[in-house]
Design a protein around this motif. Structure first.
Motif, PDB file in Angstrom:
ATOM      1  N   ALA A 187       0.939  -1.178   0.081  1.00  0.00           N
ATOM      2  CA  ALA A 187      -0.327  -0.019   0.220  1.00  0.00           C
ATOM      3  C   ALA A 187       0.661   1.054   0.135  1.00  0.00           C
ATOM      4  CB  ALA A 187      -0.592  -0.400   0.955  1.00  0.00           C
ATOM      5  N   ARG A 191       0.498   3.932  -2.969  1.00  0.00           N
ATOM      6  CA  ARG A 191       0.895   5.404  -2.765  1.00  0.00           C
ATOM      7  C   ARG A 191       1.352   6.857  -3.232  1.00  0.00           C
ATOM      8  NH1 ARG A 191      -1.230   4.113   3.238  1.00  0.00           N
ATOM      9  NH2 ARG A 191       0.502   4.590   3.869  1.00  0.00           N
ATOM     10  N   ASP A 218     -11.069   9.114  -3.443  1.00  0.00           N
ATOM     11  CA  ASP A 218     -11.559   7.598  -2.738  1.00  0.00           C
ATOM     12  C   ASP A 218     -11.446   6.600  -3.602  1.00  0.00           C
ATOM     13  OD1 ASP A 218     -11.718   8.649  -0.910  1.00  0.00           O
ATOM     14  OD2 ASP A 218     -14.139   9.186  -0.753  1.00  0.00           O
ATOM     15  N   ALA A 219     -11.887   6.117  -4.840  1.00  0.00           N
ATOM     16  CA  ALA A 219     -11.980   4.711  -5.641  1.00  0.00           C
ATOM     17  C   ALA A 219     -10.758   4.724  -6.291  1.00  0.00           C
ATOM     18  CB  ALA A 219     -12.784   5.506  -7.158  1.00  0.00           C
ATOM     19  N   LEU A 221      -7.977   5.421  -3.896  1.00  0.00           N
ATOM     20  CA  LEU A 221      -7.459   5.027  -3.420  1.00  0.00           C
ATOM     21  C   LEU A 221      -7.634   3.188  -2.789  1.00  0.00           C
ATOM     22  CD1 LEU A 221      -6.628   7.354  -0.397  1.00  0.00           C
ATOM     23  CD2 LEU A 221      -5.239   6.026  -1.412  1.00  0.00           C
ATOM     24  N   SER A 222      -8.986   3.077  -3.077  1.00  0.00           N
ATOM     25  CA  SER A 222      -9.878   1.900  -3.353  1.00  0.00           C
ATOM     26  C   SER A 222      -9.485   0.521  -4.009  1.00  0.00           C
ATOM     27  CB  SER A 222     -11.231   1.800  -2.749  1.00  0.00           C
ATOM     28  OG  SER A 222     -12.256   2.186  -4.031  1.00  0.00           O
ATOM     29  N   HIS A 223      -8.196   0.912  -5.550  1.00  0.00           N
ATOM     30  CA  HIS A 223      -7.770   0.460  -5.893  1.00  0.00           C
ATOM     31  C   HIS A 223      -9.157   0.070  -7.088  1.00  0.00           C
ATOM     32  CE1 HIS A 223      -4.195  -0.737  -5.490  1.00  0.00           C
ATOM     33  NE2 HIS A 223      -4.370  -0.554  -4.255  1.00  0.00           N
ATOM     34  N   ASP A 224     -10.116   1.215  -7.133  1.00  0.00           N
ATOM     35  CA  ASP A 224     -11.045   1.215  -8.592  1.00  0.00           C
ATOM     36  C   ASP A 224     -10.667   1.037  -9.321  1.00  0.00           C
ATOM     37  OD1 ASP A 224     -14.341   1.318  -9.086  1.00  0.00           O
ATOM     38  OD2 ASP A 224     -13.200   2.487 -10.740  1.00  0.00           O
TER      39      ASP A 224
END
Ligand code: GLY
Length: 385
Positions: A187, A191, A218-219, A221-224
């Protein structure tokens, strides 16, 4: 989501192919880029990539008819050395690479820089294919043809690691950025790559990329998959445009030098012992983290120079924090000492201090020989006592 970005450099133009699973078509893309399947290739591999992945990628190249020689490299700034470069040149010779056979660099920025430099110089240049596997190398290091190694040298009475001091411009023939590779990254490493993405947004020429990054934080960071694919594609598009406009960084203001936003400060702090991200238990600084901290410093310098609007720094800080990036460092030496070291280092190596300063959302300028007070303001903003 898959995309292809063209780096428009005339006879040296090439494609950056971006997408989830893009490495699955590496062999056919190499054939298209080189005009034929190469007889041989040197595959320079980042030791951090899981073996099964490497075997899958190598197997596909071998099935297509290429005899591969593999060489593993530890991804560390100390290993990005003349010694490793020499070892890789020997591997290329032992692999009997001919002038048309490529080096394929599979890994992060260190592997890309090393593999690219071997390709730039082995038998006066062979093709290089960049297959970046970290976010940082996808959006920055693999695109634009900067290759090289660090030089460890006695200078001014102490041993220094002179970053990227030996190298060459050698554009890749193809870049393949497989965003599936990002899922297995630590992670922190993922980042850190976002630091370079924010930097790109800050020099993109308008507010659009900055706003898009804020909306999609947010997307990302959530690996969308869609958001990460778009982030890479937007960031590479910006880098390709900058490189096409000023390939060898010769423009006095603007141009490729803007890609160094945050880097004057980042380079000054990233290899110092005992320095770490402020407010975290992590040790040391990743390059992308140092860039994030450098962006905060550059904003403070810009404000001190009266060039950066006051609302920009809080906005960028908020975005960096949201992305889990540091905005300051712990363990920094005194600002006076740090500043003298920065100026001394530049003088010792025959350069002048140069700051890239944000001047608005998506805008930045180059400032040569900035006043001490501006550099000091930058250092104070990131926690130098
Ligand atoms: N990473 C900065 C450049 O490619 O110019």
């Amino acid at each position: 989501m898959s995309a292809s970005v063209r780096v428009e450099l005339g006879e040296r133009a090439y494609d950056v192919r971006i997408g989830a699973g893009a490495l699955g078509s590496l062999a056919s893309n190499i054939r298209d880029a080189l005009g034929a399947t190469p007889a041989r290739a040197l595959l320079v591999i980042d030791r951090g990539i899981p073996h099964e992945r490497v075997d899958r990628i190598a197997g596909e190249l071998e099935r297509a008819g290429t005899i591969l020689t593999r060489a593993q490299v530890d991804p560390s700034e100390q290993i990005k050395s003349l010694e490793t470069y020499g070892r890789l040149l020997e591997s290329a010779a032992q692999a009997r690479l001919e002038r048309t056979d490529p080096v394929i660099a599979l890994g992060g920025g260190i592997v890309g820089d090393l593999g690219g430099f071997v390709a730039a110089t082995y038998r006066r240049a062979v093709p290089v294919i960049q297959a970046p596997t970290t976010l940082l190398s996808m959006v920055d290091a693999s695109v634009g043809g900067k290759t090289g190694v660090n030089l460890s040298s006695e200078l001014g009475g102490r041993r220094r690691l002179l970053k990227n001091f030996v190298g060459a411009f050698h554009q890749p023939r193809l870049v393949v950025a497989d965003t599936n590779m990002l899922a297995s990254l630590e992670a922190r490493v993922f980042r850190a790559g976002l630091g370079e993405c924010v930097k790109h947004a800050m020099i993109s020429g308008s507010d659009e990329l900055l706003s898009w990054t804020e909306t999609n934080a947010d997307a990302i960071l959530s690996h969308d998959a869609a958001a990460v694919g778009e982030l890479v594609s937007r960031s590479v598009t910006l880098k390709a445009r900058v490189v096409a406009g000023d390939e060898r960084e010769t423009q006095a203001d603007g141009g490729r030098a803007l890609l160094n936003l945050g880097h004057t400060f980042a380079h000054a702090i990233e290899t110092l012992d005992g320095v770490s991200p402020r407010g975290s238990d992590e040790q040391g600084l990743q390059h992308g983290e140092a860039v994030a901290i450098g962006l905060v410093a550059a904003l403070a310098s810009g404000e001190a120079l009266g060039m950066a609007p006051p609302e920009l720094a809080p906005r960028i800080r908020a975005l960096l924090e949201r992305l889990g990036l540091p905005t300051g460092a712990a363990g920094l030496p005194r600002a006076d000492d740090l500043m003298s070291a920065m100026i001394d280092d530049k003088k010792t190596v025959g350069g002048r201090l140069r700051l890239i300063v944000p001047t608005g959302a998506g805008q930045a300028r180059v400032v040569q020989d900035p006043p001490d007070s501006a550099v000091r303001a930058g250092l104070a903003a990131i926690g130098a006592p």
